[in-house]
Structures are given as structure tokens and as C-alpha cells.
Design an enzyme around this catalytic site. Sequence first.
Site, PDB file in Angstrom:
ATOM      1  N   SER A 108     -40.064  -0.859  -5.933  1.00 10.69           N
ATOM      2  CA  SER A 108     -39.975   0.030  -6.498  1.00 10.69           C
ATOM      3  C   SER A 108     -41.015   1.187  -6.442  1.00 10.69           C
ATOM      4  CB  SER A 108     -39.156   0.661  -7.336  1.00 10.69           C
ATOM      5  OG  SER A 108     -38.658   2.392  -7.053  1.00 10.69           O
TER       6      SER A 108
ATOM      7  N   ASP B 175     -30.773   1.598   1.686  1.00  2.24           N
ATOM      8  CA  ASP B 175     -31.705   1.412   0.424  1.00  2.24           C
ATOM      9  C   ASP B 175     -32.636   3.272   0.061  1.00  2.24           C
ATOM     10  OD1 ASP B 175     -34.149   2.022  -1.534  1.00  2.24           O
ATOM     11  OD2 ASP B 175     -34.309  -0.270  -0.795  1.00  2.24           O
TER      12      ASP B 175
ATOM     13  N   HIS C 141     -30.566  -0.373  -3.393  1.00  2.00           N
ATOM     14  CA  HIS C 141     -31.879  -0.759  -3.922  1.00  2.00           C
ATOM     15  C   HIS C 141     -32.990  -1.243  -5.037  1.00  2.00           C
ATOM     16  CE1 HIS C 141     -35.816   1.557  -4.920  1.00  2.00           C
ATOM     17  NE2 HIS C 141     -35.946   2.050  -5.807  1.00  2.00           N
TER      18      HIS C 141
END
Length: 298
Positions: free
Chosen positions: A118, A251, A278
Site C-alpha cells: 500500500s 482490492d 487488500h
Amino acid sequence: MRAVMDISTGRADFKQGSETFLTWYKVIKNPTTGGSDRPLIVVHGSPGMTHYYMLPLQKLSRIEGIPVIFYDQLGNGESSHCDNIPSSSWNLQTFVDELDNLIRHLGISDNFDLLGHSWGASRTPSGLKHLIISNAAADMKLMEKGLNNLLDTYPADFSRVIRRHEDEGTMNSFEYTEAITEFVHNHMCTLRPWPSELKASVLAANAHPEIIEIMMGSRTFKKAGVLKDYSIIDSLPDISCPTLLINSALDEVQDIAMQPFADKIGNIRWVKLENSSHMPMHEEPERYFTVILDFLRS
């Protein structure tokens, strides 16, 4: 029989102006496998989270002998919480400098791999040999567009509730909390209940919300913080090492936000997982680690 792991921890001095802060780190290695000596640095996301939710990555050390380095980014976890740091210091460059400083402290400047999850993929320091970009956006506007595209797949009443409360700044309402919780459980982590490591990182982030509020703003679908115009697209052609890109259809970081990595990095492989959102290290660990190990071995 489970291997006995070599685990060491430490803190690296990190200077910011006249202040010196501490970056906490942990190094894990399986001494019995005879695996690679090249370490993998694991960079967690948010900003404002901690390394806890990334701990499943220690499996790479257990089964392959890869030294795995975790660290807590400045402002949370075991690192300095920086209560006296000016709000202007909460920017991307601070975290780029912190990672560069840690790499120098560990003496691995010319020989390391990196996995950024991320927000953690916003840093690509020189000297890395393999780069793994996991569930990350190359551009904040594209991430925002992908999030809104996801929201549009929900019933109109549902998306209307979320957008109205974000527009009015009433995100503390029960109606909004109920709706955004459903969205997060569908697109951040689909497991019920959430794994303890993930809950620990979220609790730590919630205890210090000022970091993410300064950097991302308080709204999910329209970013307003320091990073609202964040983009690393122009720098992507400079990445020359072998690169692995990972995400999934569910996601919260949608394909539209990851496409620039595939378009701009020359030596790249894109793997789309099918049974996670995610947090594939928790939701789909067997496939996730197989993909990563196949990439690192090659």
C-alpha cells in the site's frame, strides 16, 4: 518441528532538524535453511499503521531463509511517536529519508530486496535488487477514482449515505460508520474476524489518528491531506530492477491506480489474486507467498 528463528531488534537514530528520533526495526532469519543472505525490507502501509499486520511475511524467512526486516515508520508502534514534530514534517520525503537512513544503519545499501505494501510502496531507494509492489497506488487521484468506481457498484442508497456524510463532515454518525465498515470489510480485509496482527495495527493507527489525517485527510473517497496530489508516475521509468506487482479485483486499490506501474516499469510482472482484497498476506497467504517466492527465486 518448527525452526528456531534468529530474531534481533534495534533502533536507528533518525535526525529531523534539531531533533533525533528513533526508528525501531526487527530482523528475522532462519539459520538452518542456508538461504539467501540478501535481506527483504518490508515496508508497511497506511500511513500511521505499524509493522504488526505484516508479520505473516516472516514465513519467507522460515521456509526460505531470507532475512526479513520489519520496521515501524516514524510516529507509531515501537518507533518515536514524535509528539513535538511540526505538522509540516508529515510528508513523503520524511518517510523516504527515514527508510534511506535505516538502510545505511543496517549496512545493506547495495544489496537488498524490498516489499512495499500500500503506502509502503511509495519508496524505491537506490541499491535494491528486487521490488515487490503489493496492493499499492501509483497516483492518489487514480486511487480515489478507483475507490469511487467501487462505491458505484453498491446500491444507490448505500453510496449516497457515504458520500453525503463525507460531504457534510458527519463521519461520526452511526449511519456512516455502519456503511463504511461494510465497505472496509469488503475491500480491506474480508476475513471474519480480522486477524489479531491486523487488529493490533489498526488499533495503533486509531490511537494516533493525526498522522493519517494530516497526510490523507479524514475522508475515504475524496482525499484532502498532504498526499492528495501524490503521484510517483514520473519516477517509475527509473526503476530498472525486476519488479512484481500484486493486487486483486476486490482490492481497495483498483487496477486503474496500479496500471501506471505496469506501463512505466520495464521489467515487471503483474499477478492478480482471486481470493483476497487488500490484505492477501492474511486472506490468501498460500498463493501470496508462492507468487513472492517464485519471483525472488527467479
